[in-house]
Enzyme design. Structure first.
Site, PDB file in Angstrom:
ATOM      1  N   TYR A  76      -1.066  13.827   0.314  1.00 42.91           N
ATOM      2  CA  TYR A  76       0.170  13.833   1.102  1.00 42.91           C
ATOM      3  C   TYR A  76       1.176  14.769   0.443  1.00 42.91           C
ATOM      4  O   TYR A  76       1.170  14.950  -0.779  1.00 42.91           O
ATOM      5  CB  TYR A  76       0.780  12.430   1.171  1.00 42.91           C
ATOM      6  CG  TYR A  76       0.053  11.468   2.075  1.00 42.91           C
ATOM      7  CD1 TYR A  76       0.457  11.281   3.397  1.00 42.91           C
ATOM      8  CD2 TYR A  76      -1.022  10.732   1.609  1.00 42.91           C
ATOM      9  CE1 TYR A  76      -0.203  10.385   4.227  1.00 42.91           C
ATOM     10  CE2 TYR A  76      -1.694   9.836   2.429  1.00 42.91           C
ATOM     11  CZ  TYR A  76      -1.271   9.665   3.737  1.00 42.91           C
ATOM     12  OH  TYR A  76      -1.936   8.778   4.551  1.00 42.91           O
ATOM     13  N   ARG A 102      -4.105   5.901   8.121  1.00 43.26           N
ATOM     14  CA  ARG A 102      -3.278   5.206   9.115  1.00 43.26           C
ATOM     15  C   ARG A 102      -1.808   5.544   8.874  1.00 43.26           C
ATOM     16  O   ARG A 102      -1.038   4.727   8.378  1.00 43.26           O
ATOM     17  CB  ARG A 102      -3.512   3.701   9.023  1.00 43.26           C
ATOM     18  CG  ARG A 102      -4.955   3.300   9.320  1.00 43.26           C
ATOM     19  CD  ARG A 102      -5.162   1.819   9.077  1.00 43.26           C
ATOM     20  NE  ARG A 102      -6.531   1.409   9.390  1.00 43.26           N
ATOM     21  CZ  ARG A 102      -6.987   0.171   9.208  1.00 43.26           C
ATOM     22  NH1 ARG A 102      -6.197  -0.770   8.724  1.00 43.26           N
ATOM     23  NH2 ARG A 102      -8.241  -0.115   9.512  1.00 43.26           N
ATOM     24  N   ARG A 146       5.641   6.802   0.296  1.00 47.67           N
ATOM     25  CA  ARG A 146       7.090   6.847   0.507  1.00 47.67           C
ATOM     26  C   ARG A 146       7.827   6.046  -0.564  1.00 47.67           C
ATOM     27  O   ARG A 146       8.943   6.401  -0.973  1.00 47.67           O
ATOM     28  CB  ARG A 146       7.428   6.333   1.896  1.00 47.67           C
ATOM     29  CG  ARG A 146       6.978   7.281   3.013  1.00 47.67           C
ATOM     30  CD  ARG A 146       7.028   6.606   4.373  1.00 47.67           C
ATOM     31  NE  ARG A 146       8.355   6.112   4.672  1.00 47.67           N
ATOM     32  CZ  ARG A 146       8.602   5.185   5.597  1.00 47.67           C
ATOM     33  NH1 ARG A 146       7.605   4.660   6.297  1.00 47.67           N
ATOM     34  NH2 ARG A 146       9.840   4.793   5.819  1.00 47.67           N
ATOM     35  N   ASP A 174       2.058   6.059   9.024  1.00 44.87           N
ATOM     36  CA  ASP A 174       3.103   5.206   9.595  1.00 44.87           C
ATOM     37  C   ASP A 174       3.873   5.934  10.693  1.00 44.87           C
ATOM     38  O   ASP A 174       3.752   7.150  10.863  1.00 44.87           O
ATOM     39  CB  ASP A 174       4.082   4.783   8.503  1.00 44.87           C
ATOM     40  CG  ASP A 174       3.457   3.882   7.459  1.00 44.87           C
ATOM     41  OD1 ASP A 174       2.486   3.176   7.792  1.00 44.87           O
ATOM     42  OD2 ASP A 174       3.938   3.889   6.307  1.00 44.87           O
TER      43      ASP A 174
END
Length: 253
Positions: free
Chosen positions: A111, A51, A198, A53
């Protein structure tokens, strides 16, 4: 019913994330379901592996949907490409077993975060990098990354999908690699909390800027308090590059 798996690429700049929130916002899921509705003349639910952002990109997002008619993978890919907007692309289409689930069958997600580390900004890369002007201590960032690897309670670095859910995750890898004026930070884990990657990158950047010590990163991990987290990295530098399923990795290397 046939279950179809898609490998997706998208520029997340103009999306409010992957998942539809029901507020009329533009999402990757919404665009994909709209394209499938035009193709099949029915409403089809899409499920994604991650999901992402608002503002986060993808080169290897995985999604699946069920359809009650048979059509070749090539035809699905070609038809969807005609209906999808220019900031989305279907890279691969496969028929899979009914037991497959894009999210729940995934064993890890990878990521990659891009930092442009030079005095001058880039006109071409500005949508895809975090621009930091002062030289970063790359070795210090690597040391901090090693502290964060493993099975930990990452409550300081992210939020669960619902109150009371576990904040324990396994981070398998954090690698910091220099590529010219860019730093590429690769983070692989079994799953991630909201804004966790992040937050980890933002913390590494604080170490690289000399604002945080490696021992302080260990303390942040142990305190398990979201309020203690350093400023998080902006979404534009983050990209979901790969999702793994029982040893099969889907996405880029």
């Amino acid at each position: 019913m046939s279950r179809v798996r898609l490998t997706l690429e998208y520029d997340g700049t103009d999306f409010a994330g992957f998942q539809t929130q029901g507020k009329g916002e533009r999402t990757v899921q919404g665009e994909l379901e709209a394209a499938l509705a035009q193709l099949t003349r029915t409403q089809i639910r899409v499920h994604g592996a991650g999901r992402t952002d608002a503002g986060v990109h993808a080169l290897g997002q995985v999604a699946h949907f069920d359809v009650d008619w048979k059509i070749s993978e090539d035809k699905i890919a070609g038809a969807l490409s005609a209906y999808l907007p220019c900031d989305m692309s279907v890279r691969k289409v496969e028929q899979v077993e009914q037991e497959f689930h894009a999210r729940f069958s995934a064993t890890s997600r990878t990521y990659r975060y891009a930092i442009l580390n030079r005095p001058q900004p880039s006109a071409l890369l500005t949508r895809y990098v975090w621009h930091l002007t002062k030289p970063l201590d790359v070795e210090g960032m690597r040391d901090a990354g090693r502290v964060l690897c493993g099975a930990h309670d990452f409550a300081t670095f992210g939020q669960p999908t619902a109150p009371g859910y576990s904040t324990v995750r396994v981070v398998e890898k954090i690698a910091v690699r220099s590529l010219g004026p860019c730093l590429l930070i690769t983070v692989r884990g079994n799953a991630f909390l909201r804004q966790m990657v992040r937050s980890l990158v933002g913390t590494l950047a604080q170490v690289g800027q000399g604002k945080l010590s490696v021992s302080a990163v260990k303390e942040l991990l142990e305190v398990c308090d979201r309020r203690a987290c350093p400023p998080i990295a902006p979404a534009r530098g983050l990209c979901l590059v790969k999702v793994s399923y029982d040893g099969q990795r889907i996405g880029i290397n």
